[in-house]
Design an enzyme around this catalytic site. Structure first.
Site, mmCIF file in Angstrom:
data_model
loop_
_atom_site.group_PDB
_atom_site.id
_atom_site.type_symbol
_atom_site.label_atom_id
_atom_site.label_comp_id
_atom_site.label_asym_id
_atom_site.label_seq_id
_atom_site.Cartn_x
_atom_site.Cartn_y
_atom_site.Cartn_z
ATOM 1 C CE LYS A 81 -4.377 -1.795 1.358
ATOM 2 N NZ LYS A 81 -5.594 -1.916 2.200
ATOM 3 N NE ARG A 91 -7.688 -8.437 0.450
ATOM 4 C CZ ARG A 91 -7.361 -7.570 -0.100
ATOM 5 N NH1 ARG A 91 -6.444 -6.748 -0.491
ATOM 6 N NH2 ARG A 91 -7.928 -7.358 -1.749
HETATM 7 C C1 PT1 Z 1 -8.149 -4.257 2.669
HETATM 8 C C2 PT1 Z 1 -8.462 -4.415 1.626
HETATM 9 C C3 PT1 Z 1 -9.411 -5.149 1.048
HETATM 10 N N1 PT1 Z 1 -7.625 -3.748 0.826
HETATM 11 C C4 PT1 Z 1 -9.720 -5.713 3.195
HETATM 12 N N2 PT1 Z 1 -10.030 -5.949 1.975
HETATM 13 C C5 PT1 Z 1 -7.842 -3.735 -0.522
HETATM 14 N N3 PT1 Z 1 -10.655 -6.545 4.166
HETATM 15 C C6 PT1 Z 1 -8.973 -4.382 -1.032
HETATM 16 C C7 PT1 Z 1 -3.019 2.261 -1.072
HETATM 17 O O1 PT1 Z 1 -3.046 3.165 -0.195
HETATM 18 O O2 PT1 Z 1 -6.897 -3.449 3.560
HETATM 19 N N4 PT1 Z 1 -8.877 -5.062 3.710
HETATM 20 N N5 PT1 Z 1 -9.665 -5.084 -0.080
HETATM 21 C C8 PT1 Z 1 -7.094 -2.958 -1.477
HETATM 22 N N6 PT1 Z 1 -7.366 -1.460 -1.392
HETATM 23 C C9 PT1 Z 1 -6.324 -0.463 -1.241
HETATM 24 C C10 PT1 Z 1 -6.481 0.827 -0.349
HETATM 25 C C11 PT1 Z 1 -5.170 -0.789 -1.962
HETATM 26 C C12 PT1 Z 1 -5.143 1.477 -0.316
HETATM 27 C C13 PT1 Z 1 -4.147 0.092 -2.235
HETATM 28 C C14 PT1 Z 1 -4.013 1.245 -1.308
HETATM 29 O O3 PT1 Z 1 -2.239 2.019 -1.790
#
Ligand code: PT1
Length: 257
Positions: free
Chosen positions: A203, A237
């Site tokens: 992230k 995850r």
């Molecule tokens: C998470 C999650 C998810 N993240 C759960 N499900 C993502 N339960 C998708 C960035 O800042 O943390 N928990 N499903 C992916 N979402 C992101 C959000 C991907 C922020 C990247 C960022 O780079």
């Protein structure tokens, strides 16, 4: 929890088949590498991502879920759409991972009726705009209060506490400081009494701290996963299952003494 993203293959005109086969192959690879569960998603929720329609999302994830029937690990579907949840539950998933925390009443009913586990995640805003101006008085207290409320709502809807997992939602409407405060004080959320899931892999908060682009965040992701586990997470995850499993072997060996 290994991440399996099912995204359309922009190169192949074989359309759906190529991306379905690639996702199933990737899922098998993650299982071989030691994933204890898989999260199948057909709609990106990273900051700025555009929503996907129901038919499109179903067309992406359902063939993959069906192709993984009989897999030796539980399968989770990463969706906030009730229709996708229902189809995935019928196809045999054991968990629904809803970044919207079942705030849609029909999604809540679908999960309750489906007798599956659920991950309830905190976010502020929607993926399109959530990083524009995240704001909290006390991010740890507010995320904790939100998740406590969602546990209560899920239990009231008939979802047993034993089927609930919570997640602070790293990167979902949070500045670097908010994300760090949540990771630092993760133990407080573990105190809510249900298992905690942490998604930090690759992230942007890790990019902000290291200066690395998304393709070079593995070391930061391993550090973040270990810290999350040390501070009470039960599930991480991740994209990089093999490397994370190795890191956890060290943590487990030390803890056995
Ligand atoms: C998470 C999650 C998810 N993240 C759960 N499900 C993502 N339960 C998708 C960035 O800042 O943390 N928990 N499903 C992916 N979402 C992101 C959000 C991907 C922020 C990247 C960022 O780079």
């Amino acid at each position: 929890m290994g991440i399996v993203n099912v995204t359309p293959d922009s190169f192949s005109d074989g359309g759906r088949h190529a991306s379905t086969a690639a996702a199933i192959a990737h899922a098998h690879k993650l299982i071989e590498e030691g994933a204890d569960m898989l999260d199948i998603g057909g709609e990106s929720t990273r900051p700025g991502a555009q929503p996907v329609g129901i038919r499109e999302e179903l067309g992406r994830v359902l063939p993959v879920i069906e192709g993984l029937r009989g897999a030796p690990v539980p399968i989770s579907v990463d969706t906030c759409k009730r229709e996708v949840m229902q189809a995935a539950i019928s196809a045999g998933v054991q968990m629904v991972n809803d970044i919207n925390s079942l705030q849609d009443a029909s999604a809540m009913r679908a999960v309750a009726a489906g007798n599956v586990a659920v991950c309830l995640m905190h976010k502020q805003g929607t993926p399109q705009t959530m990083q524009q101006q995240p704001h909290y008085q006390d991010v740890v207290a507010e995320v904790g209060e939100f998740l406590r409320g969602r546990i209560v709502a899920a239990e009231a809807a008939g979802i047993a506490r034993s089927r609930i997992v919570i997640d602070p939602g790293f990167g979902f409407g949070k500045t670097l400081e908010h994300n760090l405060a949540l990771l630092r004080e993760l133990k407080k959320l573990a105190g809510l009494g249900v298992p905690l899931l942490a998604g930090l892999s690759r992230k942007s908060m890790l990019g902000a701290l290291t200066g690395q682009d998304v393709g070079h965040r593995l070391p930061a992701s391993l550090a973040a996963a270990l810290i999350a586990l040390q501070r009470g997470a039960s599930i991480v995850r991740v994209h990089d299952v093999r490397e994370t499993v190795d890191a956890l072997k060290i943590w487990n060996a030390v803890n056995e003494e």
